[in-house]
Write an enzyme that holds these catalytic residues in place. Sequence first.
Site, PDB file in Angstrom:
ATOM      1  N   SER A   1       0.831  -1.196   0.000  1.00 15.19           N
ATOM      2  CA  SER A   1       0.000   0.000   0.000  1.00 15.19           C
ATOM      3  C   SER A   1       0.870   1.254   0.000  1.00 15.19           C
ATOM      4  O   SER A   1       1.749   1.403  -0.840  1.00 15.19           O
ATOM      5  CB  SER A   1      -0.960  -0.050   1.192  1.00 15.19           C
ATOM      6  OG  SER A   1      -1.996   0.904   1.069  1.00 15.19           O
TER       7      SER A   1
ATOM      8  N   ASP B   1     -10.004  -4.354  -5.443  1.00 15.87           N
ATOM      9  CA  ASP B   1      -9.318  -3.579  -4.411  1.00 15.87           C
ATOM     10  C   ASP B   1      -9.949  -2.190  -4.346  1.00 15.87           C
ATOM     11  O   ASP B   1      -9.860  -1.419  -5.307  1.00 15.87           O
ATOM     12  CB  ASP B   1      -7.826  -3.480  -4.764  1.00 15.87           C
ATOM     13  CG  ASP B   1      -6.986  -2.817  -3.688  1.00 15.87           C
ATOM     14  OD1 ASP B   1      -7.547  -2.085  -2.863  1.00 15.87           O
ATOM     15  OD2 ASP B   1      -5.752  -3.019  -3.693  1.00 15.87           O
TER      16      ASP B   1
ATOM     17  N   HIS C   1      -7.426  -5.633  -0.476  1.00 16.42           N
ATOM     18  CA  HIS C   1      -6.222  -4.798  -0.493  1.00 16.42           C
ATOM     19  C   HIS C   1      -5.049  -5.381   0.292  1.00 16.42           C
ATOM     20  O   HIS C   1      -3.977  -4.797   0.294  1.00 16.42           O
ATOM     21  CB  HIS C   1      -6.567  -3.412   0.078  1.00 16.42           C
ATOM     22  CG  HIS C   1      -5.484  -2.394  -0.060  1.00 16.42           C
ATOM     23  ND1 HIS C   1      -4.946  -2.013  -1.281  1.00 16.42           N
ATOM     24  CD2 HIS C   1      -4.809  -1.661   0.881  1.00 16.42           C
ATOM     25  CE1 HIS C   1      -4.013  -1.104  -1.095  1.00 16.42           C
ATOM     26  NE2 HIS C   1      -3.896  -0.873   0.200  1.00 16.42           N
TER      27      HIS C   1
END
Length: 273
Positions: free
Chosen positions: A104, A226, A254
């Site tokens: 991320s 996602d 995610h």
Amino acid sequence: MTFTAPRAQTDALRRNNVTVSGDPNGRPIVLVHGFGCSQAMWRSVAPIFEADHRVVLLDLVGAGGSDRDAYDPVKYDSLHGYADDVLEVLDALDLHDVVYVGHSVAATIGVLAETTDASRFGALVLVGPSPRYLDDEDYRGGFARSDIDGLLDALDANYLGWSADMAPAIMGNPERPELGRQLTESFCAVDPQIARHFARVTFLSDNRRDFSAVRTPTLVLQCSDDVIAPVSAGRYVHEQIPASRFVQLAATGHCPNLSAPDELVREIRSFLP
């Protein structure tokens, strides 16, 4: 004779709660977590690499077991502050040819570290990266400005409630509710004031130009469905980094480091020489 590391090096390792395991002579692999998380996010991934890698885990300042007193709103008003910390950790451990795995927002942090000092890195693995979360003309980051404003307002109003609502959506995999609960617990463990600041820095950053400066071989891993990093963001990253490979994972949500660790490890191993 006892070797004593310079204090600056020791401080870097303590500040980021660095843990090292695995083969001390193996190629170093550094696993860095995203927003609202800690190094515990890698608990199903790190042990798999320990047989042949020197595995390094850390907590971004403000998260997990990091030194929260070291949180400086000025330093961390940019993702460059976290990138500087990563480089200090690599320097403290004298690591080279590093396989950096960033999940991320830590994908962007790794890119900023690499473009500052590429000499430490041998490979980048960017898991669910997004160089900009806001849509912009022909770029699709997945969020309109009103979406981000609403998200940040909700976070300000009730962080724990926001965490309980958002974490399961971010995790995806509704048929496995225990994963959503794990992410909720991780979010709720973060100091709300730090989380609010980090969220603004994360969701309002635009690092598209930094990604185009990367020269280290890079693997871009994109999940399906996602809600944070759409496929368009992952493909944009792949297009910007000349020496990159794009892989669309079967994993959904995610956080494949929790939901699909075996697939994640398999793709990383396939990428590494």
